[in-house]
Enzyme design. Structure first.
Site, PDB file in Angstrom:
ATOM      1  N   HIS A  41      83.445  -0.354 -45.809  1.00  0.00           N
ATOM      2  CA  HIS A  41      84.681  -1.065 -46.153  1.00  0.00           C
ATOM      3  C   HIS A  41      85.774  -0.071 -46.552  1.00  0.00           C
ATOM      4  O   HIS A  41      85.497   1.117 -46.745  1.00  0.00           O
ATOM      5  CB  HIS A  41      84.423  -2.020 -47.324  1.00  0.00           C
ATOM      6  CG  HIS A  41      84.108  -1.293 -48.596  1.00  0.00           C
ATOM      7  ND1 HIS A  41      82.845  -0.813 -48.871  1.00  0.00           N
ATOM      8  CD2 HIS A  41      84.887  -0.933 -49.642  1.00  0.00           C
ATOM      9  CE1 HIS A  41      82.855  -0.198 -50.037  1.00  0.00           C
ATOM     10  NE2 HIS A  41      84.096  -0.246 -50.539  1.00  0.00           N
ATOM     11  N   HIS A 127      90.295   4.987 -47.113  1.00  0.00           N
ATOM     12  CA  HIS A 127      89.204   5.693 -46.442  1.00  0.00           C
ATOM     13  C   HIS A 127      87.982   4.776 -46.350  1.00  0.00           C
ATOM     14  O   HIS A 127      87.928   3.740 -47.007  1.00  0.00           O
ATOM     15  CB  HIS A 127      88.833   6.969 -47.207  1.00  0.00           C
ATOM     16  CG  HIS A 127      88.247   6.697 -48.549  1.00  0.00           C
ATOM     17  ND1 HIS A 127      89.021   6.393 -49.651  1.00  0.00           N
ATOM     18  CD2 HIS A 127      86.956   6.666 -48.976  1.00  0.00           C
ATOM     19  CE1 HIS A 127      88.235   6.192 -50.692  1.00  0.00           C
ATOM     20  NE2 HIS A 127      86.976   6.332 -50.314  1.00  0.00           N
TER      21      HIS A 127
END
Length: 183
Positions: A41, A127
């Site tokens: 995620h 990220h």
């Protein structure tokens, strides 16, 4: 007390692809934690422990973003690290700088601060964590690791509960759908 974060789940095919690429790098030799594909995620904001009443109000506050924030394309651009590049504490898929994503994260942060949540105020670096917790066994990170540039459309984000020791470790408890620009 249950801990939470707000994040964006990756499409299943992209998550599986990243795990396949990661296997080639043999990061299990250098890092203690390699998240399962289902757990990959983008964290928009870590919340930590949240009282039930505050969580309920946060859900209402975040729902307001569904009419204000449009769907957006997210582009993965490569591989990078947090920490010492020779012994990185985190190896991650980097994401192209995207003004709408930063604006969304700022809006979420603002809503959380209004609810007096003690949130992480470190600069937002979008990220996807591929490996974390350096094991100390060998230096693995090299410029040989790369991910082909790829994109997906972010249509929603969620509040996730964190459930250590389970797979999936992160469970969406409330999802906010972004404004569809095609309609």
């Amino acid at each position: 007390m249950q801990h939470y974060f707000i994040g964006v789940k990756l499409p299943g095919d992209l998550a599986c692809h990243l795990v396949d690429v990661r296997k080639e790098w043999q990061l299990e030799q250098s890092h203690k934690r390699l998240p399962a594909a289902v757990d990959l995620h983008i964290t928009l904001l870590y919340l930590g422990a949240v009282e039930a009443e505050v969580l309920s109000e946060l859900k209402s506050q975040l729902d307001e973003l569904s009419v204000a924030v449009p769907e957006m394309d997210i582009t993965l651009t490569g591989v990078s690290t947090f920490g010492n590049p020779l012994t990185p504490r985190v190896i991650y898929a980097s994401i192209e700088d995207q003004a709408n994503l930063h604006k969304l994260q700022s809006s979420i942060l603002e809503k959380c601060q209004k609810l007096l949540l003690q949130v992480d105020l470190k600069p937002f670096v979008p990220h996807i964590t591929l490996a974390k917790k350096w094991s100390g066994h060998q230096a693995v990170f090299s410029k040989e690791m790369h991910i082909e540039r790829t994109s997906f459309t972010m249509r929603d984000f969620s509040i996730y509960s964190i459930n250590p020791g389970e797979v999936p470790s992160y469970k969406a408890i409330h999802t906010i759908y972004l404004k569809d620009l095609t309609t």
